[in-house]
Scaffold this motif. Structure first.
Motif, PDB file in Angstrom:
ATOM      1  N   ASN A 544       0.850  -1.194   0.000  1.00 33.33           N
ATOM      2  CA  ASN A 544       0.000   0.000   0.000  1.00 33.33           C
ATOM      3  C   ASN A 544       0.884   1.243   0.000  1.00 33.33           C
ATOM      4  OD1 ASN A 544      -2.817  -1.235   0.645  1.00 33.33           O
ATOM      5  ND2 ASN A 544      -1.468  -2.105   2.223  1.00 33.33           N
ATOM      6  N   SER A 545       0.482   2.236  -0.759  1.00 28.74           N
ATOM      7  CA  SER A 545       1.150   3.539  -0.722  1.00 28.74           C
ATOM      8  C   SER A 545       0.111   4.629  -0.956  1.00 28.74           C
ATOM      9  CB  SER A 545       2.278   3.619  -1.759  1.00 28.74           C
ATOM     10  OG  SER A 545       1.827   3.242  -3.049  1.00 28.74           O
ATOM     11  N   PHE A 546       0.338   5.779  -0.337  1.00 29.91           N
ATOM     12  CA  PHE A 546      -0.661   6.846  -0.318  1.00 29.91           C
ATOM     13  C   PHE A 546       0.051   8.190  -0.375  1.00 29.91           C
ATOM     14  CE2 PHE A 546      -2.786  10.029   2.333  1.00 29.91           C
ATOM     15  CZ  PHE A 546      -4.042  10.098   1.755  1.00 29.91           C
ATOM     16  N   ALA A 547      -0.559   9.164  -1.055  1.00 21.89           N
ATOM     17  CA  ALA A 547      -0.007  10.520  -1.110  1.00 21.89           C
ATOM     18  C   ALA A 547      -1.146  11.535  -1.134  1.00 21.89           C
ATOM     19  CB  ALA A 547       0.886  10.703  -2.333  1.00 21.89           C
ATOM     20  N   PHE A 548      -0.947  12.635  -0.438  1.00 15.80           N
ATOM     21  CA  PHE A 548      -1.934  13.720  -0.407  1.00 15.80           C
ATOM     22  C   PHE A 548      -1.199  15.030  -0.623  1.00 15.80           C
ATOM     23  CE2 PHE A 548      -4.428  16.974   1.845  1.00 15.80           C
ATOM     24  CZ  PHE A 548      -5.638  16.831   1.185  1.00 15.80           C
ATOM     25  N   GLU A 549      -1.725  15.853  -1.522  1.00  6.89           N
ATOM     26  CA  GLU A 549      -1.061  17.111  -1.891  1.00  6.89           C
ATOM     27  C   GLU A 549      -2.082  18.237  -1.947  1.00  6.89           C
ATOM     28  OE1 GLU A 549       0.546  18.669  -6.094  1.00  6.89           O
ATOM     29  OE2 GLU A 549       1.776  17.058  -5.241  1.00  6.89           O
ATOM     30  N   THR A 550      -1.713  19.401  -1.434  1.00  7.65           N
ATOM     31  CA  THR A 550      -2.560  20.598  -1.541  1.00  7.65           C
ATOM     32  C   THR A 550      -1.732  21.748  -2.096  1.00  7.65           C
ATOM     33  OG1 THR A 550      -2.063  21.390   0.699  1.00  7.65           O
ATOM     34  CG2 THR A 550      -3.944  19.900   0.449  1.00  7.65           C
ATOM     35  N   ARG A 551      -2.400  22.622  -2.803  1.00 12.23           N
ATOM     36  CA  ARG A 551      -1.750  23.827  -3.342  1.00 12.23           C
ATOM     37  C   ARG A 551      -2.741  24.977  -3.214  1.00 12.23           C
ATOM     38  NH1 ARG A 551      -1.038  26.446  -8.441  1.00 12.23           N
ATOM     39  NH2 ARG A 551       1.071  27.309  -8.672  1.00 12.23           N
ATOM     40  N   ILE A 552      -2.415  25.988  -2.401  1.00 14.79           N
ATOM     41  CA  ILE A 552      -3.337  27.091  -2.138  1.00 14.79           C
ATOM     42  C   ILE A 552      -2.585  28.420  -2.180  1.00 14.79           C
ATOM     43  CG2 ILE A 552      -4.891  25.681  -0.733  1.00 14.79           C
ATOM     44  CD1 ILE A 552      -3.614  26.869   1.743  1.00 14.79           C
ATOM     45  N   PRO A 553      -3.274  29.515  -2.569  1.00 13.86           N
ATOM     46  CA  PRO A 553      -2.654  30.841  -2.519  1.00 13.86           C
ATOM     47  C   PRO A 553      -2.799  31.441  -1.125  1.00 13.86           C
ATOM     48  CG  PRO A 553      -4.816  30.992  -3.552  1.00 13.86           C
ATOM     49  CD  PRO A 553      -4.594  29.540  -3.221  1.00 13.86           C
ATOM     50  N   ILE A 554      -1.766  32.143  -0.676  1.00 12.92           N
ATOM     51  CA  ILE A 554      -1.806  32.847   0.593  1.00 12.92           C
ATOM     52  C   ILE A 554      -1.437  34.304   0.313  1.00 12.92           C
ATOM     53  CG2 ILE A 554      -1.290  30.774   1.916  1.00 12.92           C
ATOM     54  CD1 ILE A 554       1.586  31.662   2.159  1.00 12.92           C
ATOM     55  N   PRO A 555      -1.545  35.190   1.301  1.00 11.82           N
ATOM     56  CA  PRO A 555      -1.258  36.615   1.037  1.00 11.82           C
ATOM     57  C   PRO A 555       0.100  36.864   0.399  1.00 11.82           C
ATOM     58  CG  PRO A 555      -2.314  36.358   3.168  1.00 11.82           C
ATOM     59  CD  PRO A 555      -2.050  34.971   2.662  1.00 11.82           C
ATOM     60  N   LEU A 556       0.233  38.021  -0.218  1.00 15.02           N
ATOM     61  CA  LEU A 556       1.437  38.494  -0.905  1.00 15.02           C
ATOM     62  C   LEU A 556       1.726  37.685  -2.168  1.00 15.02           C
ATOM     63  CD1 LEU A 556       3.790  39.103   2.170  1.00 15.02           C
ATOM     64  CD2 LEU A 556       2.299  40.743   1.005  1.00 15.02           C
TER      65      LEU A 556
END
Length: 634
Positions: A544-556
């Motif tokens: 078993n293998s698992f991956a979770f990724e997020t990409r979000i904008p923050i200020p500046l």
């Protein structure tokens, strides 16, 4: 195997009945995405070209990855570890490194004497896409694709800037400096790049338990400095023809080789070099016929040394290796109708290797291996909902110690279904092979010239499903696969033999979510099971293998990216071929990036929690690391 394939065919029939029972889907407003490669157009975006599903990885410009080895980390179903000579070992769905075919723009990369292409010696700059074919491979790839295909697609030359300069630094003086330039003119275009990559070795986790031969901190004997120079030039004399040439060289003067932390070995490579060149031509003979040809060359060599002392003064082994590979590949494409195409082609390759050392090879000992492949592939769309692709490859091979030609066939077929709302299903079935490596055939201590090619019947069901109305805010993709593998090569009684038969099966699941504007989340999961009629085990391949990724904008105007991955227990062999168990682990990474006009800056932390884990038995991975990367368009 037949029973398993019947189950897959039944599942496909259920999917196809659902597709044919629907009305004709609305046509996609986007034209099909295809790549005009500098060589044969062997891959592309649709399963009808590649037979099975194509996973496309776009290297992240904000990533701190210095090499392609680092780019292909943390992907469920894809194993990429470091081996006994500090080389990368790529595995797809459990298949071993020598069974995976690597290409650049459709040009095969020579896997040398030992059967491996080290992705740790390839920089990530200039790569637009990494296309992975994990299921049955189309006949247009030729032989040696049993374990899958990895095709590196380079970026097209553009006029965004005159040049680009990038600098990446990591912990313990690991740096990469690269400069590249590409331009497109009315009749010709070019790309040229140069890079220097230096590393003083990785820093281990603080949780690493010291052994008799490794005390922790900076990993022993892992220094190298590498130089690379690559170029491409294309000329279009008219609207119907294109001529191109590519070439490059890589060089490492001295590379210390880390050994297993459980044994004392002092080793190094000197004068490592790799060079390549390609000449190609593409042309359109008529409105429905296109053709082209390619001549390609790969060469390289090194001097491998072992010492009896940690000061590298008392020489025990001194071995020099040289290898060359020359190939010729013409092809013809005929558009037989508006929705039908037939491709024909040949691929002729000759590998030559010679070595000399102070052990088994006191004199230069040369060997050569020749392979011949012819293929035909036909693909058509019956209607907007249903397409078929089928092909056949016929291959033969011989060597200087084996005059008798070994001949075998590699058939393949795929059925593609397009549903309402952009959903798509694909069933593929094919037989792919993998030749023995030159070491397995010719090594004086273990070689066996009578070895047969390894082969696998492979089947895959793939489905892509957008979720939600209008512009998709979410999507799901899933695949099920089964591989029936025979004639696997392994050591038996001190010699390489075809002794294993393995059935591997499993699946992958990917979910993409965009809950808010510019906020993307992706989850991937892979499952791998196998059974064997012997005590053979799939090494370095987790169940078993698992991956979770997020990409979000923050200020500046800063982008925040987080990645978390989990890898299950794995088996790995030590230097005496005894299986060992490697524990499971979590790995967490974080990065920040910001773009200005012509400037891209990114910084990140990797392995934030400083997890201690091994990629292979006795070869620990880096502990907590950081990077800073600056890229400037000039």
């Amino acid at each position: 195997m037949l029973r398993s394939l019947l189950v897959l065919l039944l599942l496909c029939a259920i999917l196809s009945l659902g597709a044919l029972g629907q009305s004709v889907p609305v046509s996609d407003s986007l034209s099909p995405r295809r790549y005009l490669l500098s060589t044969v157009r062997v891959i592309a975006s649709s399963p009808t070209d590649a037979i099975s599903s194509v996973k496309v990885i776009e290297p992240d410009a904000a990533s701190g990855a210095i090499t392609l080895y680092e780019v292909l980390q943390g992907i469920p179903g894809i194993g990429n570890t470091v081996g006994s000579k500090e080389e990368s070992n790529l595995r797809i769905r459990g298949f071993r490194r020598s069974e995976v075919k690597l290409m650049v723009n459709g040009r095969p990369l020579s896997n040398g004497y030992f059967g491996n292409v080290d992705l740790g010696n390839f920089g990530a700059e200039g790569i637009a896409d990494i296309q992975l074919i994990r299921g049955p491979a189309s006949a247009i790839f030729g032989n040696n694709s049993m374990g899958g295909v990895v095709n590196l697609i380079t970026s097209d030359p553009d006029n965004k800037s005159l040049a680009n300069l990038s600098f990446t630094t990591r912990r313990n003086n690991a740096t990469r400096v690269a400069i590249s330039s590409s331009r497109r003119f009315s009749r010709f275009s070019y790309r040229v790049s140069a890079a220097r990559n230096n590393s003083d070795g990785i820093v281990l986790s603080e949780n690493f338990a010291p052994t008799v031969f490794e005390n922790g901190g900076v990993r022993n004997n892992q220094q190298k400095t590498q130089w690379n120079l690559d170029g491409e030039l294309y000329f279009e004399p008219d609207a119907f023809h294109r001529i191109g040439a590519t070439g490059g060289i890589g060089y490492i003067g001295l590379k210390r080789l880390a050994s297993s932390v459980y044994e004392a070995r002092y080793r190094q490579l000197k004068d490592w070099k790799r060079y390549h060149g390609t000449l190609m031509w593409e042309g359109i003979l008529s409105g429905s016929v296109g053709t082209g040809a390619m001549i390609y060359y790969d060469g390289g060599g090194d001097r491998y040394q072992e010492f009896n002392d940690p000061g590298f003064e008392f020489l025990a082994m001194d071995s020099v290796m040289r290898s060359h590979s020359l190939g010729f590949s013409p092809h013809l494409q005929w558009r037989a109708g508006e929705d039908s195409e037939i491709q024909f082609g040949l691929r002729l390759e000759s590998k030559y290797s010679t070595r000399r050392d102070n052990g088994y090879y006191l004199d230069w000992t040369p060997h050569n291996l020749n392979s011949y492949n012819a293929f035909a592939q036909w693909q058509t769309r019956v209607n907007d909902s249903f397409g078929i692709s089928s092909g056949i490859g016929i291959s033969a091979w011989n060597s200087d110690v084996r005059d008798r030609m070994g001949v075998f066939a590699e058939p393949s077929i795929a059925f593609n279904f397009k549903h309402l709302g952009g959903a798509e299903s694909n069933l593929s079935l094919g037989r792919n092979t993998s030749f023995p490596t030159m070491r397995q055939l010719f090594a004086d201590d273990r070689g066996n010239p009578a070895l047969k090619p390894q082969n696998a019947w492979k089947a895959e069901i793939f489905h892509f499903q957008p979720l939600g109305e209008g512009k998709p805010r979410a999507a799901l993709e899933t695949s099920l696969f089964i591989n029936e593998i025979t004639n696997l090569i392994d050591i038996y009684d001190g010699r390489f033999e075809n002794i294993h038969a393995v059935r591997s099966y499993g699946g992958e699941l990917g979910i993409l979510l965009a809950p808010l504007p510019n906020w993307e989340c992706r989850m991937d999961y892979a499952r791998l099971e196998y059974s064997s009629r012997s005590d053979f085990r799939l090494t370095e391949s987790p169940r078993n293998s698992f991956a979770f990724e997020t990409r979000i904008p923050i200020p500046l105007k800063i982008w925040l990216k987080t990645q978390s991955s989990w890898t299950d227990l794995r088996y790995s062999q030590n230097s005496t071929f005894i299986y060992q168990s490697l524990h499971s682990y979590w790995k967490h990474d974080l990065s920040l990036s910001r773009k200005w006009s012509g400037i891209h800056v990114s910084a990140g932390l990797e392995n934030i929690l400083d997890a201690d884990y091994e990629t292979e038995y006795g070869y620990p991975a880096p502990g907590r690391d950081f990077y800073l990367k600056v890229s400037v368009d000039i």
